[in-house]
Motif scaffolding. Structure first.
Motif, PDB file in Angstrom:
ATOM      1  N   UNK A 126       0.750  -1.278  -0.065  1.00  0.00           N
ATOM      2  CA  UNK A 126       0.294  -0.044   0.046  1.00  0.00           C
ATOM      3  C   UNK A 126       0.748   1.282  -0.020  1.00  0.00           C
ATOM      4  N   UNK A 127       2.004   1.168   0.811  1.00  0.00           N
ATOM      5  CA  UNK A 127       2.838   2.297   0.979  1.00  0.00           C
ATOM      6  C   UNK A 127       3.506   2.669  -0.537  1.00  0.00           C
ATOM      7  N   UNK A 128       3.920   1.560  -1.200  1.00  0.00           N
ATOM      8  CA  UNK A 128       4.618   1.717  -2.644  1.00  0.00           C
ATOM      9  C   UNK A 128       3.670   2.131  -3.547  1.00  0.00           C
ATOM     10  N   UNK A 129       2.370   1.527  -3.419  1.00  0.00           N
ATOM     11  CA  UNK A 129       1.420   2.112  -4.440  1.00  0.00           C
ATOM     12  C   UNK A 129       1.083   3.586  -4.038  1.00  0.00           C
ATOM     13  N   UNK A 130       1.299   4.135  -2.879  1.00  0.00           N
ATOM     14  CA  UNK A 130       0.880   5.319  -2.691  1.00  0.00           C
ATOM     15  C   UNK A 130       2.234   6.241  -3.181  1.00  0.00           C
ATOM     16  N   UNK A 131       3.205   5.569  -3.085  1.00  0.00           N
ATOM     17  CA  UNK A 131       4.490   6.324  -3.544  1.00  0.00           C
ATOM     18  C   UNK A 131       4.531   6.625  -5.093  1.00  0.00           C
ATOM     19  N   UNK A 133       1.704   6.896  -7.090  1.00  0.00           N
ATOM     20  CA  UNK A 133       0.715   7.920  -7.213  1.00  0.00           C
ATOM     21  C   UNK A 133       1.432   9.118  -7.078  1.00  0.00           C
ATOM     22  N   UNK A 134       1.882   9.445  -5.931  1.00  0.00           N
ATOM     23  CA  UNK A 134       3.135  10.575  -5.649  1.00  0.00           C
ATOM     24  C   UNK A 134       4.013  10.965  -6.656  1.00  0.00           C
ATOM     25  N   UNK A 135       4.551  10.019  -7.258  1.00  0.00           N
ATOM     26  CA  UNK A 135       5.464  10.151  -8.447  1.00  0.00           C
ATOM     27  C   UNK A 135       4.961  10.967  -9.524  1.00  0.00           C
ATOM     28  N   UNK A 136       3.396  10.271  -9.927  1.00  0.00           N
ATOM     29  CA  UNK A 136       2.767  10.820 -11.055  1.00  0.00           C
ATOM     30  C   UNK A 136       2.344  12.297 -10.901  1.00  0.00           C
ATOM     31  N   UNK A 137       2.027  12.760  -9.498  1.00  0.00           N
ATOM     32  CA  UNK A 137       1.790  14.258  -8.953  1.00  0.00           C
ATOM     33  C   UNK A 137       3.194  14.849  -8.798  1.00  0.00           C
ATOM     34  N   UNK A 138       4.215  14.251  -8.712  1.00  0.00           N
ATOM     35  CA  UNK A 138       5.608  15.070  -8.166  1.00  0.00           C
ATOM     36  C   UNK A 138       5.277  15.802  -7.117  1.00  0.00           C
ATOM     37  N   UNK A 139       4.596  15.470  -6.097  1.00  0.00           N
ATOM     38  CA  UNK A 139       4.413  15.815  -4.699  1.00  0.00           C
ATOM     39  C   UNK A 139       5.789  15.714  -3.988  1.00  0.00           C
ATOM     40  N   UNK A 140       6.886  16.424  -3.906  1.00  0.00           N
ATOM     41  CA  UNK A 140       8.170  16.339  -3.455  1.00  0.00           C
ATOM     42  C   UNK A 140       7.993  15.767  -1.933  1.00  0.00           C
ATOM     43  N   UNK A 144       9.046  12.205  -0.194  1.00  0.00           N
ATOM     44  CA  UNK A 144      10.123  12.201   0.627  1.00  0.00           C
ATOM     45  C   UNK A 144       9.487  11.326   2.038  1.00  0.00           C
ATOM     46  N   UNK A 145       8.129  11.754   2.373  1.00  0.00           N
ATOM     47  CA  UNK A 145       7.709  10.961   3.423  1.00  0.00           C
ATOM     48  C   UNK A 145       7.437   9.434   3.025  1.00  0.00           C
ATOM     49  N   UNK A 146       6.769   9.250   2.076  1.00  0.00           N
ATOM     50  CA  UNK A 146       6.597   7.918   1.632  1.00  0.00           C
ATOM     51  C   UNK A 146       7.719   6.883   1.493  1.00  0.00           C
ATOM     52  N   UNK A 147       8.963   7.544   0.836  1.00  0.00           N
ATOM     53  CA  UNK A 147      10.114   6.780   0.613  1.00  0.00           C
ATOM     54  C   UNK A 147      10.764   6.323   2.080  1.00  0.00           C
ATOM     55  N   UNK A 192      11.079   3.666  -8.498  1.00  0.00           N
ATOM     56  CA  UNK A 192       9.832   2.900  -8.411  1.00  0.00           C
ATOM     57  C   UNK A 192      10.097   1.502  -8.797  1.00  0.00           C
ATOM     58  N   UNK A 193      10.876   1.150  -9.670  1.00  0.00           N
ATOM     59  CA  UNK A 193      11.409  -0.124 -10.257  1.00  0.00           C
ATOM     60  C   UNK A 193      12.046  -0.820  -9.120  1.00  0.00           C
TER      61      UNK A 193
END
Length: 231
Positions: A126-131, A133-140, A144-147, A192-193
């Protein structure tokens, strides 16, 4: 404590309670508020509070006593505050951080694969999926929080409170590098990969592959970060 919203609800409850513990709002040895009290304060369900307690116990912050509730564990926070202050005083360089991260996280992935539960793996997914999604939005800030959350969840799977505490110290000081790196969208995309490969190794319970993927991932992280900070 403040009420939390419904996104990643268990993680948010964990962070809220952990913050109250580390700030001293709830002292070592003290009993946490009851499940019903926390349900009312945080506007969440009782099952969410119970799951959060389990996570906090795994992370070494609380002790669950049958029929008595949850109590803040004595992990000698004074000593860790001393270590944290020393860590800041020596001003580690990027290479120092990555070498320590490499040692911590390769140990963590081996232990995590041996000890993780299916529900923990699901939360990591779930955390990885959220990450992603955040990549697509480029929410910096969210990247950082999700990573940090992704890597810290793996450490938490070890059920080793000392390793969790050491990781918390390193992660807190590493935060600025995460933000700087993810300010470049390509760096977020390149994570991501590797995250997916690490997750796949955990799902297969393949420790050798897990260590390999963590090592490769951190090697790429150093390259990306050096490009950003000009080293």
């Amino acid at each position: 404590m403040q009420a939390v919203n419904k996104v990643s609800i268990i993680d948010q409850v964990v962070d809220t309670i952990k913050s109250s513990i580390t700030s001293g709002e709830i002292s070592v040895g003290a009993r946490l508020p009851s499940e019903l009290s926390l349900c009312d304060t945080l506007s969440v369900s009782r099952s969410t509070i119970r799951e959060a307690f389990k996570v906090l116990q795994t992370m070494g912050y609380v002790e669950l006593r049958r029929g008595k509730g949850a109590y803040v564990r004595d992990n000698d926070p004074h000593d860790f505050n001393t270590i944290r202050s020393w860590f800041k005083s020596i001003a580690p360089k990027l290479e120092d951080f990555t070498e320590v991260r490499g040692a911590l996280e390769t140990l963590a992935i081996r232990m995590a694969i041996q000890r993780c539960q299916d529900d923990e793996v699901k939360k990591l997914e779930e955390t990885n999926f959220a990450f992603i999604q955040a990549v697509g939005e480029h929410n910096v800030s969210e990247l950082a929080r999700l990573d940090e959350q992704f890597h810290s969840q793996i450490v938490a799977m070890t059920k080793n409170s000392l390793l969790v505490s050491l990781n918390d110290i390193v992660a807190a000081e590493f935060k600025k590098y995460r933000v700087m790196s993810f300010s470049v969208k390509a760096n977020a995309e390149s994570a991501m990969v590797p995250h997916l490969k690490i997750l796949e190794a955990i799902k297969k319970r393949d420790a050798i592959e897990g260590v390999k993927q963590v090592t490769n991932h951190l090697r790429l992280v150093v390259v990306d970060m050096k490009a950003v900070i000009g080293e």
